[in-house]
Enzyme design. Structure first.
Site, PDB file in Angstrom:
ATOM      1  N   ASP A  12       0.811  -1.227   0.000  1.00  0.00           N
ATOM      2  CA  ASP A  12       0.000   0.000   0.000  1.00  0.00           C
ATOM      3  C   ASP A  12       0.841   1.273   0.000  1.00  0.00           C
ATOM      4  O   ASP A  12       0.432   2.297   0.540  1.00  0.00           O
ATOM      5  CB  ASP A  12      -0.967   0.031   1.200  1.00  0.00           C
ATOM      6  CG  ASP A  12      -1.802  -1.226   1.283  1.00  0.00           C
ATOM      7  OD1 ASP A  12      -2.253  -1.688   0.221  1.00  0.00           O
ATOM      8  OD2 ASP A  12      -1.976  -1.753   2.394  1.00  0.00           O
ATOM      9  N   HIS A  40      -4.268  -2.505  -6.109  1.00  0.00           N
ATOM     10  CA  HIS A  40      -3.754  -1.160  -6.331  1.00  0.00           C
ATOM     11  C   HIS A  40      -4.929  -0.253  -6.605  1.00  0.00           C
ATOM     12  O   HIS A  40      -5.874  -0.660  -7.270  1.00  0.00           O
ATOM     13  CB  HIS A  40      -2.905  -1.110  -7.594  1.00  0.00           C
ATOM     14  CG  HIS A  40      -1.652  -1.897  -7.513  1.00  0.00           C
ATOM     15  ND1 HIS A  40      -0.725  -1.708  -6.527  1.00  0.00           N
ATOM     16  CD2 HIS A  40      -1.157  -2.840  -8.330  1.00  0.00           C
ATOM     17  CE1 HIS A  40       0.281  -2.529  -6.753  1.00  0.00           C
ATOM     18  NE2 HIS A  40       0.042  -3.226  -7.825  1.00  0.00           N
TER      19      HIS A  40
HETATM   20  P1  GDP Z   1      -0.329   0.090  -3.771  1.00  0.00           P
HETATM   21  O1  GDP Z   1      -0.946  -1.211  -3.500  1.00  0.00           O
HETATM   22  O2  GDP Z   1       1.120   0.142  -3.330  1.00  0.00           O
HETATM   23  O3  GDP Z   1      -0.488   0.544  -5.169  1.00  0.00           O
HETATM   24  O4  GDP Z   1      -1.041   1.175  -2.872  1.00  0.00           O
HETATM   25  P2  GDP Z   1      -2.620   1.462  -2.681  1.00  0.00           P
HETATM   26  O5  GDP Z   1      -3.259   1.579  -3.995  1.00  0.00           O
HETATM   27  O6  GDP Z   1      -3.213   0.548  -1.711  1.00  0.00           O
HETATM   28  O7  GDP Z   1      -2.567   2.840  -1.902  1.00  0.00           O
HETATM   29  C1  GDP Z   1      -2.149   3.966  -2.443  1.00  0.00           C
HETATM   30  C2  GDP Z   1      -3.280   4.983  -2.321  1.00  0.00           C
HETATM   31  O8  GDP Z   1      -2.703   6.243  -2.246  1.00  0.00           O
HETATM   32  C3  GDP Z   1      -4.188   5.026  -3.527  1.00  0.00           C
HETATM   33  O9  GDP Z   1      -5.474   5.400  -3.124  1.00  0.00           O
HETATM   34  C4  GDP Z   1      -3.555   6.086  -4.410  1.00  0.00           C
HETATM   35  O10 GDP Z   1      -4.470   6.729  -5.272  1.00  0.00           O
HETATM   36  C5  GDP Z   1      -3.060   7.024  -3.365  1.00  0.00           C
HETATM   37  N1  GDP Z   1      -1.851   7.763  -3.705  1.00  0.00           N
HETATM   38  C6  GDP Z   1      -0.733   7.335  -4.352  1.00  0.00           C
HETATM   39  N2  GDP Z   1       0.194   8.311  -4.350  1.00  0.00           N
HETATM   40  C7  GDP Z   1      -0.351   9.361  -3.674  1.00  0.00           C
HETATM   41  C8  GDP Z   1       0.112  10.655  -3.308  1.00  0.00           C
HETATM   42  O11 GDP Z   1       1.237  11.028  -3.578  1.00  0.00           O
HETATM   43  N3  GDP Z   1      -0.751  11.432  -2.584  1.00  0.00           N
HETATM   44  C9  GDP Z   1      -1.983  11.027  -2.227  1.00  0.00           C
HETATM   45  N4  GDP Z   1      -2.748  11.858  -1.525  1.00  0.00           N
HETATM   46  N5  GDP Z   1      -2.450   9.812  -2.538  1.00  0.00           N
HETATM   47  C10 GDP Z   1      -1.654   9.006  -3.253  1.00  0.00           C
END
Ligand code: GDP
Length: 432
Positions: A12, A40
């Protein structure tokens, strides 16, 4: 060139966003491990999507999306996911599924549930998607490879053999209904028909692509600390989350992986049980970060479970980056911390009265207490929309620089919003 996008911590971290962003200049994006148990979240012009099996490049029309042999493939879930994006008017992506990929069977999901029930309070916090039983069977050599769906003789014989074995456990250990061979065979025939249009000899395809100089991205799921060997065993996932495994789970030579982008979030979050040294124990404080976190809160993309929240952990992240073989750190979700007056950062673990900056084995980790350094925040200054590192508030730059120094790997990308364009490229003194 082959690049990997992987996580430094518990997952995440925002890998989906970084992969989606890097996919703009990629030809091929590959999932190389894990299953549909995690996900994701991606925000782009088509909307907001939770992907579980498909790689994060599926939204571009110039990319090929590959499910590598290392993935636990849940065929009906893959079909559902393809439909969920085409229903939102995303053009049908080009998808290839490795003929060596193994299949999550309906009974894997059942065994996952039954085992969690049996363990009751001592469970591993499984998402009950069948992933642990799937990988157990893969290594016990009773898994089903996609290629086997196309050989009726092998399939029949194996269904009989596996049903006999599983039924002993269902009857005597779990006291649950038995598997029906004919029904299982029918299910596998339907899986065969669903997956047939996508099946490919992926390692051969990639060999050619590498020779042609294609841009290839390996997309990891979860992060270093969930790796079965190097993570917080046994509270780990069932397949390796390391970039090195990308070579195996995609079927390419290890030396072809030239860049390893390790994604680190500006604070910590974790799901499931297990030691979490920098966990914020004050529920009000944790909930505030949880609500503000990510894009719409820190809740599981697949399970919707509230995530456990913590401060940035330099010990875990330094270790997480090292085991990935990091060439670049993408530091994400920095914008979220803008509400804080000051921000604690964990710089060491105190274990039995001694302070260390080296991440320990699980038995010692349980005893670790965080040593914090508190940095001033940049409260009241919204950093979203900034594209140049020098334009960030002074304390915000210091936060990034401090963490870079502590973890010892170059932060070359800073993400300050969920969108593709919310990224700051940065030259790091640590870059090789
Ligand atoms: P992953 O499994 O590593 O891809 O992570 P997740 O999808 O579970 O969590 C990442 C969350 O953070 C998602 O809702 C993204 O849209 C959001 N996100 C990613 N980068 C950023 C950022 O730089 N700022 C903010 N506010 N949200 C972000």
């Amino acid at each position: 060139m082959v690049k990997a996008v992987v996580g430094a911590n518990w997952g995440d971290e925002g890998k989906g966003k970084i992969t989606d962003m890097l996919a703009e200049n990629a030809d091929i994006i590959i999932r190389f491990q894990g299953g549909a148990n995690a996900g994701h979240t991606i925000v782009n012009n088509y909307g907001k999507f939770a992907l579980h099996t498909l790689p994060s490049g599926v939204f571009y029309d110039h990319t090929t999306s590959i499910i590598g042999n290392g993935v636990a493939l849940d065929i009906p879930k893959l079909m559902k996911e393809i439909k969920s994006i085409t229903d939102e008017n995303v053009p049908m992506p080009r998808i290839l599924v490795s003929d060596r990929c193994q299949i999550v069977m309906p009974y894997h999901v059942l065994f996952d549930q039954y085992e969690e029930e049996r363990l009751a309070g001592k469970s591993f916090g499984s998402t009950k998607s069948g992933i642990a039983p799937f990988y157990s069977d893969k290594y016990a050599k009773i898994g089903f490879q996609v290629s086997e769906l196309f050989d009726e003789e092998i399939l029949k014989e194996k269904v009989e053999r596996v049903c006999n074995l599983k039924n002993v456990l269902l009857e005597h250990l779990y006291h649950k209904p038995l598997l029906d061979q004919a029904e299982l065979l029918d299910t596998l025939h339907s899986y065969r028909d669903m997956v047939a249009p996508y099946v490919c000899d992926v390692s051969l395809y990639l060999d050619k692509a590498i020779k042609e100089g294609k841009e290839i991205l390996l997309e990891g799921q979860l992060g270093t600390l969930k790796d079965p060997d190097h993570g917080i065993y046994p509270m780990v996932t069932s397949s390796s989350t390391l970039a090195a495994y990308g070579a195996i789970g995609a079927g390419i030579p290890p030396y072809e992986i030239k860049k390893i982008v390790t994604v680190c979030k500006a604070y910590s979050s974790a799901v499931g049980a297990g030691a979490f040294v920098t966990e914020i124990l004050d529920e009000v404080e944790a909930d505030e970060l949880r609500r503000r976190g990510g894009d719409g809160g820190e809740y599981g993309a697949t399970t919707h479970r509230p995530r456990r929240m913590g401060w940035f952990d330099c010990v875990a992240s330094k270790y997480g980056c090292r085991l990935q073989g990091t060439t670049d750190v993408a530091f994400t979700v920095l914008d979220v911390l803008g509400y804080l007056d000051e921000i604690p950062v964990c710089t060491g673990y105190e274990i039995d009265g001694e302070v260390t900056t080296d991440f320990p084995v699980t038995s010692k980790l349980e005893k670790a207490k965080p040593v914090y350094e508190t940095l001033p925040g940049w409260k009241g200054e919204d950093i979203r929309g900034i594209r140049d590192f020098d334009q960030l508030p002074e304390n915000c730059k210091k936060y990034v620089e401090f963490i870079e120094q502590q973890i010892g790997f170059p932060i070359t990308m800073v993400s300050n919003g969920p969108g593709r364009e919310d990224i700051i490229y940065r030259t790091s003194k640590l870059a090789k």
